[in-house]
Design a protein around this motif. Structure first.
Motif, PDB file in Angstrom:
ATOM      1  N   VAL A 217       3.369  18.023 -15.580  1.00  0.00           N
ATOM      2  CA  VAL A 217       2.790  16.898 -14.833  1.00  0.00           C
ATOM      3  C   VAL A 217       2.098  17.467 -13.607  1.00  0.00           C
ATOM      4  O   VAL A 217       2.660  18.308 -12.902  1.00  0.00           O
ATOM      5  N   ARG A 218       0.875  17.004 -13.339  1.00  0.00           N
ATOM      6  CA  ARG A 218       0.127  17.447 -12.166  1.00  0.00           C
ATOM      7  C   ARG A 218      -0.073  16.253 -11.235  1.00  0.00           C
ATOM      8  O   ARG A 218      -0.471  15.174 -11.667  1.00  0.00           O
ATOM      9  N   VAL A 219       0.183  16.485  -9.939  1.00  0.00           N
ATOM     10  CA  VAL A 219      -0.053  15.467  -8.917  1.00  0.00           C
ATOM     11  C   VAL A 219      -0.878  16.119  -7.821  1.00  0.00           C
ATOM     12  O   VAL A 219      -0.564  17.216  -7.362  1.00  0.00           O
ATOM     13  N   ARG A 220      -1.922  15.447  -7.404  1.00  0.00           N
ATOM     14  CA  ARG A 220      -2.813  15.932  -6.355  1.00  0.00           C
ATOM     15  C   ARG A 220      -2.316  15.452  -5.002  1.00  0.00           C
ATOM     16  O   ARG A 220      -2.018  14.283  -4.825  1.00  0.00           O
ATOM     17  N   MET A 221      -2.225  16.361  -4.035  1.00  0.00           N
ATOM     18  CA  MET A 221      -1.874  16.020  -2.658  1.00  0.00           C
ATOM     19  C   MET A 221      -3.144  15.557  -1.974  1.00  0.00           C
ATOM     20  O   MET A 221      -4.202  16.179  -2.106  1.00  0.00           O
ATOM     21  N   HIS A 222      -3.076  14.428  -1.257  1.00  0.00           N
ATOM     22  CA  HIS A 222      -4.223  13.881  -0.539  1.00  0.00           C
ATOM     23  C   HIS A 222      -3.950  13.907   0.960  1.00  0.00           C
ATOM     24  O   HIS A 222      -2.871  13.511   1.408  1.00  0.00           O
ATOM     25  N   TYR A 223      -4.944  14.360   1.711  1.00  0.00           N
ATOM     26  CA  TYR A 223      -4.866  14.387   3.170  1.00  0.00           C
ATOM     27  C   TYR A 223      -6.040  13.559   3.691  1.00  0.00           C
ATOM     28  O   TYR A 223      -7.183  13.793   3.312  1.00  0.00           O
ATOM     29  N   LEU A 224      -5.751  12.605   4.555  1.00  0.00           N
ATOM     30  CA  LEU A 224      -6.812  11.776   5.117  1.00  0.00           C
ATOM     31  C   LEU A 224      -7.321  12.322   6.438  1.00  0.00           C
ATOM     32  O   LEU A 224      -8.381  11.921   6.902  1.00  0.00           O
TER      33      LEU A 224
ATOM     34  N   TYR B 139       0.029  13.204   0.919  1.00  0.00           N
ATOM     35  CA  TYR B 139       0.850  12.388   0.039  1.00  0.00           C
ATOM     36  C   TYR B 139       0.221  12.381  -1.349  1.00  0.00           C
ATOM     37  O   TYR B 139      -0.943  12.735  -1.529  1.00  0.00           O
ATOM     38  N   GLY B 140       0.999  11.977  -2.318  1.00  0.00           N
ATOM     39  CA  GLY B 140       0.487  11.882  -3.676  1.00  0.00           C
ATOM     40  C   GLY B 140       1.407  11.050  -4.544  1.00  0.00           C
ATOM     41  O   GLY B 140       2.581  10.872  -4.235  1.00  0.00           O
ATOM     42  N   THR B 141       0.853  10.549  -5.639  1.00  0.00           N
ATOM     43  CA  THR B 141       1.588   9.751  -6.600  1.00  0.00           C
ATOM     44  C   THR B 141       1.086  10.099  -7.991  1.00  0.00           C
ATOM     45  O   THR B 141      -0.122  10.257  -8.188  1.00  0.00           O
TER      46      THR B 141
ATOM     47  N   ILE C 150       6.313   9.432  -9.991  1.00  0.00           N
ATOM     48  CA  ILE C 150       6.592  10.409  -8.941  1.00  0.00           C
ATOM     49  C   ILE C 150       5.820  10.031  -7.680  1.00  0.00           C
ATOM     50  O   ILE C 150       4.618   9.755  -7.743  1.00  0.00           O
ATOM     51  N   ALA C 151       6.524  10.021  -6.547  1.00  0.00           N
ATOM     52  CA  ALA C 151       5.900   9.838  -5.236  1.00  0.00           C
ATOM     53  C   ALA C 151       6.317  11.025  -4.381  1.00  0.00           C
ATOM     54  O   ALA C 151       7.471  11.458  -4.435  1.00  0.00           O
ATOM     55  N   LEU C 152       5.384  11.573  -3.620  1.00  0.00           N
ATOM     56  CA  LEU C 152       5.697  12.746  -2.810  1.00  0.00           C
ATOM     57  C   LEU C 152       4.876  12.751  -1.539  1.00  0.00           C
ATOM     58  O   LEU C 152       3.887  12.038  -1.420  1.00  0.00           O
ATOM     59  N   PHE C 153       5.344  13.536  -0.567  1.00  0.00           N
ATOM     60  CA  PHE C 153       4.547  13.750   0.626  1.00  0.00           C
ATOM     61  C   PHE C 153       4.857  15.113   1.223  1.00  0.00           C
ATOM     62  O   PHE C 153       5.894  15.704   0.961  1.00  0.00           O
TER      63      PHE C 153
ATOM     64  N   SER D 152       0.843  -1.184   0.000  1.00  0.00           N
ATOM     65  CA  SER D 152       0.000   0.000   0.000  1.00  0.00           C
ATOM     66  C   SER D 152       0.881   1.236   0.000  1.00  0.00           C
ATOM     67  O   SER D 152       2.064   1.171   0.326  1.00  0.00           O
ATOM     68  N   PHE D 153       0.307   2.380  -0.349  1.00  0.00           N
ATOM     69  CA  PHE D 153       1.096   3.615  -0.386  1.00  0.00           C
ATOM     70  C   PHE D 153       1.677   3.941   0.987  1.00  0.00           C
ATOM     71  O   PHE D 153       2.862   4.251   1.092  1.00  0.00           O
TER      72      PHE D 153
END
Length: 182
Positions: free
Chosen positions: A174-181, A150-152, A127-130, A5-6
């Motif tokens: 390139v666009r990556v969306r940041m996700h917050y849980l 985080y985002g991928t 791309i992986a980011l946080f 998992s991520f």
């Protein structure tokens, strides 16, 4: 064997950083300031040295288009955004920081953050980011739940864990969306 998992992948980054936390990664710096291998407050590995690896510049006189990353949905200006760029499917799947093709530690800014990787032309890349809001160099978790964003690349939502082929992007915008849980 199912892919991790991520959150598990990012926990793997932390474990990998401990294992490879010597040598060139310890010598890396942000804006020429030395960086400790661990955060003194938590004794956790600091990913910034691993993410600061420089890509080799393009050779020859050909016109090149760099990879220009736009990170959307950053919730605050606290901390940094740590970005890892992979060009190898096996390294991406294993979160092998020895095989990052490039990376960056970017100042966080609420809303959108943009960075150009001038040395990255062609592709494919994943791309992986946080968002390291607390500055400890790792994605802070509560159990398996990320407390930071985080985002991928290629992820369609916060629970999407794209394989390298689905996460692959080519140089250019390139666009990556940041996700917050939380």
């Amino acid at each position: 064997m199912p892919s991790p998992s991520f959150p598990a992948m990012l926990a793997g980054v932390t474990i990998s950083a401990v294992i490879i936390g010597t040598g060139a990664f310890l010598a890396a710096s942000i804006e020429a300031a030395p960086i400790a291998a661990t955060s003194p407050a938590t004794d956790t590995p600091d990913l910034r040295p691993a993410l600061m690896a420089e890509a080799a510049p393009p050779t020859g006189g050909e016109a090149v288009t760099p990879l220009t990353l736009t990170i959307e949905g950053v919730r605050s200006a606290q901390g940094t955004i740590q970005v890892g760029v992979f060009d190898d499917a096996a390294a991406y799947a294993a979160t092998d920081l020895n095989h990052l093709v490039d990376g960056a530690v970017l100042p966080a800014r609420k809303g959108t953050v943009t960075h150009s990787f001038a040395g990255l032309t062609g592709g494919p890349y994943a791309i992986a980011l946080f968002h390291d809001e607390d500055g400890n160099g790792t994605l802070t978790l509560s159990g398996d739940i990320p407390l930071e964003g985080y985002g991928t690349s290629g992820a369609k939502g916060p629970y999407d864990e794209p394989a390298f082929g689905d996460a692959s992007v080519m140089a250019g915008p390139v666009r990556v969306r940041m996700h917050y849980l939380q």
